[in-house]
Structure formats: structure tokens, C-alpha cells
Design a protein around this motif. Structure first.
Motif, PDB file in Angstrom:
ATOM      1  N   SER A  11       0.828  -1.200   0.000  1.00 21.91           N
ATOM      2  CA  SER A  11       0.000   0.000   0.000  1.00 21.91           C
ATOM      3  C   SER A  11       0.864   1.252   0.000  1.00 21.91           C
ATOM      4  O   SER A  11       1.516   1.563   0.980  1.00 21.91           O
ATOM      5  N   SER A  17      -3.968   1.279   8.449  1.00 25.69           N
ATOM      6  CA  SER A  17      -5.274   1.048   7.850  1.00 25.69           C
ATOM      7  C   SER A  17      -6.273   0.860   8.982  1.00 25.69           C
ATOM      8  O   SER A  17      -5.948   0.348  10.038  1.00 25.69           O
ATOM      9  N   ILE A  20     -13.025  -0.579   8.802  1.00 30.64           N
ATOM     10  CA  ILE A  20     -14.209   0.174   8.394  1.00 30.64           C
ATOM     11  C   ILE A  20     -15.411  -0.773   8.393  1.00 30.64           C
ATOM     12  O   ILE A  20     -15.357  -1.844   7.799  1.00 30.64           O
ATOM     13  N   SER A  48     -13.949   2.025   1.461  1.00 34.33           N
ATOM     14  CA  SER A  48     -12.622   1.388   1.514  1.00 34.33           C
ATOM     15  C   SER A  48     -12.779  -0.063   1.114  1.00 34.33           C
ATOM     16  O   SER A  48     -13.877  -0.625   1.173  1.00 34.33           O
ATOM     17  N   GLU A  49     -11.667  -0.644   0.716  1.00 40.11           N
ATOM     18  CA  GLU A  49     -11.684  -2.063   0.376  1.00 40.11           C
ATOM     19  C   GLU A  49     -11.927  -2.858   1.650  1.00 40.11           C
ATOM     20  O   GLU A  49     -11.448  -2.476   2.714  1.00 40.11           O
ATOM     21  N   ASN A  51     -14.572  -3.146   3.322  1.00 37.88           N
ATOM     22  CA  ASN A  51     -15.587  -2.561   4.200  1.00 37.88           C
ATOM     23  C   ASN A  51     -16.650  -3.624   4.505  1.00 37.88           C
ATOM     24  O   ASN A  51     -17.167  -4.277   3.602  1.00 37.88           O
ATOM     25  N   GLY A 145     -12.136   8.789   0.125  1.00 33.75           N
ATOM     26  CA  GLY A 145     -11.448   8.058   1.187  1.00 33.75           C
ATOM     27  C   GLY A 145     -12.396   7.949   2.359  1.00 33.75           C
ATOM     28  O   GLY A 145     -13.463   8.574   2.350  1.00 33.75           O
ATOM     29  N   PRO A 146     -12.027   7.175   3.385  1.00 38.72           N
ATOM     30  CA  PRO A 146     -12.965   6.958   4.500  1.00 38.72           C
ATOM     31  C   PRO A 146     -13.438   8.252   5.176  1.00 38.72           C
ATOM     32  O   PRO A 146     -14.501   8.275   5.781  1.00 38.72           O
TER      33      PRO A 146
END
Ligand code: FAD
Length: 347
Positions: A11, A17, A20, A48-49, A51, A145-146
Motif C-alpha cells: 500500500s 489502515s 471500516i 474502503s476495500e 468494508n 477516502g474513508p
């Protein structure tokens, strides 16, 4: 509730990270989750991925159970369906719903709570945010983004990037036209997401508010819903009367379209308020938007400028609607619509 995990070498963006988990407040009708709520799920998927998305449904009776089954298989991103089955939530009144969201948040500690920017979401989410003591972000059209969101301001003339720096949960309403869902988005998984009942043992009606459910009236159900229709035919003050507005309805019928109206047409009593398109009405983005006798005030454009193809008929060559139109016809609508109806009848 944020979990700090070790940095991932793959990343490039961040060494931290966060976990979420999103609660989607969903509306249902006739045993089906509404398309706008599916857009809220689509939006949640972009936070987000990985989630974890839970969908919350409330109501009572068989139609709630049908909607829960639909929710469990209607979108591949949904990881669980939460059902609040009680007569106290038989109708989507904002006060008990806000209390429900407060209760479910206490039980689930979600990082995000999201709803479509429909009458349902706009009514419930700010009240629930007040109970949870956070500020909601409204009318989000893009999630970067979050904690980073884009929303229109000044009637859609400027876009504002908002960084949410408040406490959890981050609550927002999204514009469903910005997060489209393919019409057949049902998951092919046979079993779908698990369905759980919300523990309502501490849910009481006390102090729930002053609003009362009186009745639900639905307009012509054969006509597509204004918010999701592929084609919208809109009439403005140029129609001059409720009687003349029937021309718009006839044309919409021929085209299988939804009917829209400007605020001026609604205020003049030509059509009911729920047909209003614009800043203080519905936001639409159909494949085809046809406007008759609409001047194109910024408050109206705010509700339809994202339509794929815009056609305008107005007798004033300087009408601002022509600035956003793909096709413009300077003509009298009372001549054009009957001609169109005649041509369409020949098909
Ligand atoms: P008009 O501006 O009066 O235009 C009528 C048009 O019809 C004219 O351009 C005229 O040339 C044309 N016309 C007349 N006769 C014919 C004919 N025979 N053939 C062809 N063309 C003809 N408005 C909304 O629509 N939605 C909203 O959500 C909204 N929110 C608002 C929020 C606020 C805070 C405010 C202040 C205003 C809001 N408005 C909204 C109102 C908006 O500013 C305009 O007043 C409204 O959109 C005008 O409606 P209209 O185009 O039907 O009427």
C-alpha cells in the motif's frame, strides 16, 4: 473502534489502515429494497476495500421478511442484514427510526452510517446524528477516502471537498444518481448474506416524538419512479395550467417516462410537490431529460444537469435551459407536444 494494523508494503498510500464497518439505512416497499438504498450500498463499497457492510431494515409483517430476503441477496457487498421487526416501526417515521439507529450503533459500533439522500434518509439521518452527537455530511456525490467526501454547493455550481474530522460514526447521505446500481445487481450466491434480528429489548416508544402516521398515498404505480426513471419529461410554468399539464403526462406515458415539474409548476398547483425536480426537489440523472416550458433557473438545473441527454423546448431563444441542452428547439410547446404525440402514435 478503529483498529490500527501494521503497514502493508503493497500500500503506497498509508502505513495505517483502519477497520471500516458501515451501516446502511435501507428503505423498502412491496417486499423489495428500494433502488436508492442499493445506491447507498454501492457508495458504502467505495469507502474502503474490505468494508464490512450491514444493511438495516425496519418494519413489521411479511413485507419486511420479503425485503430482508431481497436485501440478503440483492448486492454482493452486503455482509449482513439486520432486521428490526416491531409494530413501533411499521411506518418509517423519523423519530423512532432515529432511536433505532442510535440503538443499533450502540450494539455494533460502526465506523460509518450511510443513507440515500431521499426523503427517508434526509428525515432520519440528521436526527440519528443528533442522538449520536456527530455532524452528518450530506449529499455526497463522491467518496475519495474513508473521511474524504465531495459534495455540491451553491446549487451545484461548485464542488466542495469535505474532510470529516469528527467522532465516530461518520454519518452521511449520498446522492443516489452518483452511485448507480445495475438493474440486475442480485448476487448469484445461493445463500446470500445472513439475516439477524436486532435486539429490541431496550427499544421503547417513550419520548419518541410528536409525529404520527396518518396514511400513505402512492401515485400512479405504472409510471416509473422519478428518481430512477431512464426518461423524464418535465413541464414548467410554460404549461400554464393543470389541465394543459396533462399533455406532459400523455407524452410521458407514450415514452414510458416519469413526469417531472419545476417549482413554479408545483407552486401554481399544476402537479403535486413530489414531482418537483431541483435543488429543493428530486435530483435526477436519466438517460434522457425532456423539458417543456422550463426556463432553466439554477435551482432547477441543480436537479437535472447530470442527465445524459437534455432536450429543451422553449419559445424564448435566450432561455438559460438551452445552455445545458444537447438539443434545443425554439418553439411553442402547444404545437410541438401534439405533433410529437401524433408521430409517436404512428409507431
Ligand atoms: P419560468 O422561469 O417562469 O419559465 C417558464 C418558461 O416557459 C419561460 O422560459 C418561457 O419562455 C417558457 N414558455 C412559456 N410559454 C411557452 C410556450 N407556449 N412554449 C414554450 N415555452 C414557453 N425551481 C425548481 O424547478 N426546482 C427547485 O428545486 C427549486 N428550488 C428553489 C429553491 C430556492 C431557494 C429558490 C429561491 C428557488 C427555487 N426554485 C426551484 C425556483 C426557480 O428559481 C425558478 O423560479 C423555477 O425553476 C422556474 O420555473 P419555470 O422554469 O417553470 O418557470
Amino acid at each position: 473502534p478503529f483498529i490500527i494494523s501494521s503497514s502493508s508494503p503493497s500500500s503506497p498510500l498509508t502505513s495505517v489502515s483502519r477497520y471500516i464497518s458501515t451501516l446502511v439505512l435501507a428503505e423498502h416497499e412491496g417486499g423489495l429494497v428500494k433502488q436508492s438504498s442499493l445506491s447507498a450500498v454501492a457508495a458504502a463499497g467505495t469507502i474502503s476495500e474490505g468494508n464490512s457492510i450491514s444493511m438495516l431494515l425496519a418494519g413489521s409483517g411479511p413485507s419486511l421478511q420479503q425485503a430482508a430476503s431481497h436485501a440478503a441477496s440483492c448486492h454482493p457487498s452486503i455482509s449482513q442484514v439486520l432486521v428490526a421487526d416491531t409494530d413501533k416501526l411499521a411506518h418509517p417515521l423519523a423519530e423512532p427510526w432515529a432511536k433505532l439507529v442510535h440503538l443499533v450503533q450502540q450494539q455494533g459500533s460502526y465506523s460509518h452510517i450511510i443513507a440515500a439522500s431521499s426523503s427517508f434518509g434526509k428525515n432520519i439521518l440528521p436526527r440519528a446524528a443528533a442522538l449520536l452527537d456527530v455532524s452528518p455530511v450530506t449529499d455526497v456525490i463522491e467518496i475519495s477516502g474513508p473521511q474524504l467526501f465531495i459534495r455540491p454547493i451553491y446549487a451545484g455550481n461548485a464542488l466542495c471537498t469535505v474532510r470529516y474530522m469528527g467522532a465516530e460514526p461518520c454519518m452521511m447521505t449520498i446522492r443516489s444518481t452518483s452511485f448507480p446500481v445495475p438493474l440486475n445487481s442480485s448476487d448469484s450466491k445461493s445463500n446470500g448474506a445472513p439475516i439477524s434480528q436486532v435486539d429490541l429489548s431496550t427499544f421503547s416508544e417513550d419520548g419518541i416524538g410528536k409525529s404520527r402516521y396518518l396514511k400513505h398515498t402512492s401515485q400512479d404505480t405504472e409510471r416509473p419512479d422519478l428518481g430512477n426513471a431512464r426518461v423524464v419529461v418535465t413541464g414548467g410554468r410554460g404549461l400554464k395550467s393543470a389541465e394543459n399539464f396533462k399533455l406532459i403526462e400523455k407524452l410521458a406515458e407514450k415514452l414510458g417516462a416519469a413526469v417531472g415539474a419545476t417549482r413554479a409548476a408545483v407552486d401554481a398547483g399544476f402537479v403535486p410537490n413530489e414531482l418537483q425536480v431541483g435543488q429543493t426537489g428530486k435530483i435526477v440523472a436519466p438517460e434522457l431529460y425532456v423539458a417543456f416550458g422550463v426556463s432553466g433557473a439554477i435551482q432547477h438545473l441543480a436537479g437535472m444537469r447530470d442527465s445524459k441527454v437534455i432536450v429543451a423546448v422553449n419559445k424564448d431563444v435566450d432561455a438559460p435551459i438551452f445552455q445545458v441542452s444537447d438539443y434545443g428547439l425554439v418553439a411553442d410547446l402547444f404545437e410541438v407536444i401534439p405533433q410529437l404525440l401524433e408521430k409517436l402514435s404512428e409507431k
